[in-house]
Design an enzyme around this catalytic site. Sequence first.
Site, short mmCIF file in Angstrom:
data_model
loop_
_atom_site.label_atom_id
_atom_site.label_comp_id
_atom_site.label_asym_id
_atom_site.label_seq_id
_atom_site.Cartn_x
_atom_site.Cartn_y
_atom_site.Cartn_z
N GLU A 48 6.65 27.29 14.83
CA GLU A 48 7.63 26.37 15.44
C GLU A 48 8.57 27.08 16.41
O GLU A 48 9.03 26.50 17.38
CB GLU A 48 8.44 25.64 14.37
CG GLU A 48 7.66 24.58 13.61
CD GLU A 48 6.97 25.13 12.37
OE1 GLU A 48 6.97 26.37 12.18
OE2 GLU A 48 6.43 24.32 11.59
N PHE A 86 11.89 17.74 -1.44
CA PHE A 86 10.89 18.68 -0.92
C PHE A 86 10.97 18.75 0.61
O PHE A 86 11.01 17.72 1.27
CB PHE A 86 9.49 18.22 -1.36
CG PHE A 86 8.39 19.09 -0.82
CD1 PHE A 86 8.30 20.43 -1.18
CD2 PHE A 86 7.46 18.58 0.08
CE1 PHE A 86 7.29 21.24 -0.68
CE2 PHE A 86 6.45 19.39 0.59
CZ PHE A 86 6.37 20.71 0.20
N GLN A 87 11.03 19.95 1.14
CA GLN A 87 11.11 20.21 2.58
C GLN A 87 12.32 19.56 3.23
O GLN A 87 12.26 19.05 4.34
CB GLN A 87 9.82 19.78 3.28
CG GLN A 87 8.65 20.66 2.89
CD GLN A 87 7.47 20.57 3.85
OE1 GLN A 87 7.31 19.62 4.59
NE2 GLN A 87 6.63 21.58 3.81
N LYS A 137 12.07 9.95 7.41
CA LYS A 137 10.76 9.32 7.28
C LYS A 137 10.86 7.79 7.26
O LYS A 137 10.05 7.09 7.88
CB LYS A 137 10.10 9.83 6.00
CG LYS A 137 8.67 9.38 5.84
CD LYS A 137 8.00 10.09 4.70
CE LYS A 137 6.61 9.48 4.52
NZ LYS A 137 5.92 10.04 3.37
N MET A 148 14.89 50.02 23.21
CA MET A 148 16.28 49.88 23.64
C MET A 148 17.25 50.36 22.56
O MET A 148 18.26 51.00 22.86
CB MET A 148 16.56 48.41 23.99
CG MET A 148 17.92 48.19 24.60
SD MET A 148 18.16 49.19 26.08
CE MET A 148 18.00 47.96 27.36
C1 TPP Z 1 14.79 38.76 17.40
C2 TPP Z 1 15.50 40.02 17.71
N1 TPP Z 1 15.60 40.99 16.77
C3 TPP Z 1 16.22 42.17 17.07
C4 TPP Z 1 16.79 42.37 18.28
C5 TPP Z 1 17.51 43.69 18.59
N2 TPP Z 1 16.81 44.41 19.63
C6 TPP Z 1 17.17 44.41 20.93
S1 TPP Z 1 16.17 45.29 21.91
C7 TPP Z 1 15.23 45.77 20.59
C8 TPP Z 1 14.04 46.66 20.79
C9 TPP Z 1 12.96 46.00 21.53
O1 TPP Z 1 11.80 46.78 21.41
P1 TPP Z 1 10.52 46.47 22.24
O2 TPP Z 1 10.20 45.03 22.22
O3 TPP Z 1 9.43 47.38 21.83
O4 TPP Z 1 10.98 46.77 23.73
P2 TPP Z 1 11.48 48.11 24.44
O5 TPP Z 1 12.97 48.17 24.29
O6 TPP Z 1 10.79 49.26 23.74
O7 TPP Z 1 11.06 47.92 25.85
C10 TPP Z 1 15.70 45.22 19.40
C11 TPP Z 1 15.13 45.46 18.08
C12 TPP Z 1 16.68 41.31 19.22
N3 TPP Z 1 17.21 41.39 20.45
N4 TPP Z 1 16.00 40.18 18.92
#
Ligand code: TPP
Length: 560
Positions: free
Chosen positions: A48, A110-111, A160, A474
């Site tokens: 979803e 439920f749900q 529903k 990052m």
């Molecule tokens: C859903 C979600 N969880 C965690 C984060 C925190 N976060 C920001 S950038 C990042 C790393 C992203 O890694 P990747 O997709 O491998 O990209 P890269 O930075 O290596 O290009 C994380 C964990 C986020 N922005 N979104």
Amino acid sequence: MKKGSEIIVECLERENVKHIFGLPGAVLCDVYDVLHDSPIDFIICRHEQAAAHAADGYARVSGKTGVCMVTSGPGATNIVTGLATAYMDSIPMVAFTGQVPTTMIGDDAFQEADIAGITRTITKHNYLVNDIKDLARIIREAFYIASTGRPGPVLVDLPKDIIHSKTKFEYPEKVSIRGYNPNLKGHPKQIEKIAVKLSEAKRPVIYMGGGVILSNASREVEELAHMLNIPVTSTLMGLGGFPSNDKLFLGMLGMHGTYWANMATNNSDLIIALGARFDDRVTGRIDKFAPDATVVHIDIDPSAISKNITVDIPVVGDVKEVLKHLNEEVKKRIKSKPKRTEWFKEIEKWKAKHPLLYGDGKKGYLKPQWVIEKISELADDSAIITTDVGQHQMWTAQYFKFKKPRTWLTSGGLGTMGYGLPAAIGAKMANPKSIVVNISGDGSFQMNCQEIATAKTYGVPFISIVLNNNSYGMVRQYQTIFYKKRYYATDLDFNPDFVKLAESLGAEGYYVDDEKKFIDIFKKSLKSKLPVVIEVKIEKDEKVFPMVPAGGSVKDILVD
Ligand SMILES: Cc1ncc(C[n+]2csc(CCOP(=O)(O)OP(=O)(O)O)c2C)c(N)n1
């Protein structure tokens, strides 16, 4: 007399809905039964969250309201991230959720989930339909609210018994909601004031946000910038709103913006903010932001004005409408185009001091900046780029040459990993003729890669690039710079075999570690009728620069 399910589908048809992104649940079966005989296509996603992101991508490309429909309970809670993503970036969307019968609400049935309560702060508005007599009016209002004023997601929760009961169907031709009257035009006296300020300014900058794209105001921005020779910078969300090959374009500003866009904004004497919200990624330390500038802010949302930065000349209105008026006022006043020699000389100096540069890659690795420049060169000007969140997103914002609005889809406000791939599906459905490329990291890609199966099912080809640095890059970069390389929770030393993963989901898969191979495979992939995944090996220690550390000012900028 019509059943609730019939009313829902008829309203959707009248709202000109062509696609609904969703995932089934028993509570909605009556609606599916009616959809069977409707021209509307129901695109079944595999999660979803992805359905919500696909509806969001569809909306960003088409300018129309995206629609998703999911079941009660877990189906509804799974779209929360998609709603929050759309809310933060002001994307028009209507989300329908199934709900347990009204008589069971609050019984832990439920749900059951109180999705209206859960989403109150991440939707522009939401409704729980309690009475079948309100159903048509609510759906009509939901579409109106989602797409007018500052756009945003609206949720309609459908118990529903409402879906199953009957009433006389009347489609309200007009919508009238007390207290909700978005102001489009902007105050004429304020607009005149801006024209006067513009004629006096020596170092003006146009700071353009996502509102420029949402209000389709790109032409008006170009006209203003060229009439008065004003440099233009953009937020992450505003990219594509001004051609990046135009000599007035400074690139993105803010945390990972260009050095010269940040310096120009901070040294300007007049900032004209267009549909932007002065978020912390742009301003950094608020008390140090552009100390000498008179700040003009044009925005459809009165609550965005002076929220973060005190604004000198506010104008509440639709960016396009206000700019049309402003441009007329400017035309009346200008005798000749200002040269701004000194101002451009200064900007050129900043540009020369810290240009965007990257070195050569090690053998067996590609430079991500090079990959993005190549994609920019090989895909045409109308190619749509989606991304996830992380270093790859920032490299794309820096190195891809966006030339047209509605070609750049990224989660700017919420920063949602897992956004790019489902958004690419929505984008391709909104504009089947466009090339669509999703640029992702190995971490983000794994958050919604199951949707390749959706793309395969519906014959929606696009290219997904996985810039694989075997890490949550990052966050690792933060640990390198601010935590003395004490790496923790950021390694992805075991990753799936992305080529096999792609193939098992119905896509073509390729592994690339040299430049020539990348060019060949990318060119070939542009012609593919299947989704394609290209895994590109990049170095773990590659970083995104420049960088204004969070909470810092432009004086703290790190350039390497
Ligand atoms: C859903 C979600 N969880 C965690 C984060 C925190 N976060 C920001 S950038 C990042 C790393 C992203 O890694 P990747 O997709 O491998 O990209 P890269 O930075 O290596 O290009 C994380 C964990 C986020 N922005 N979104």
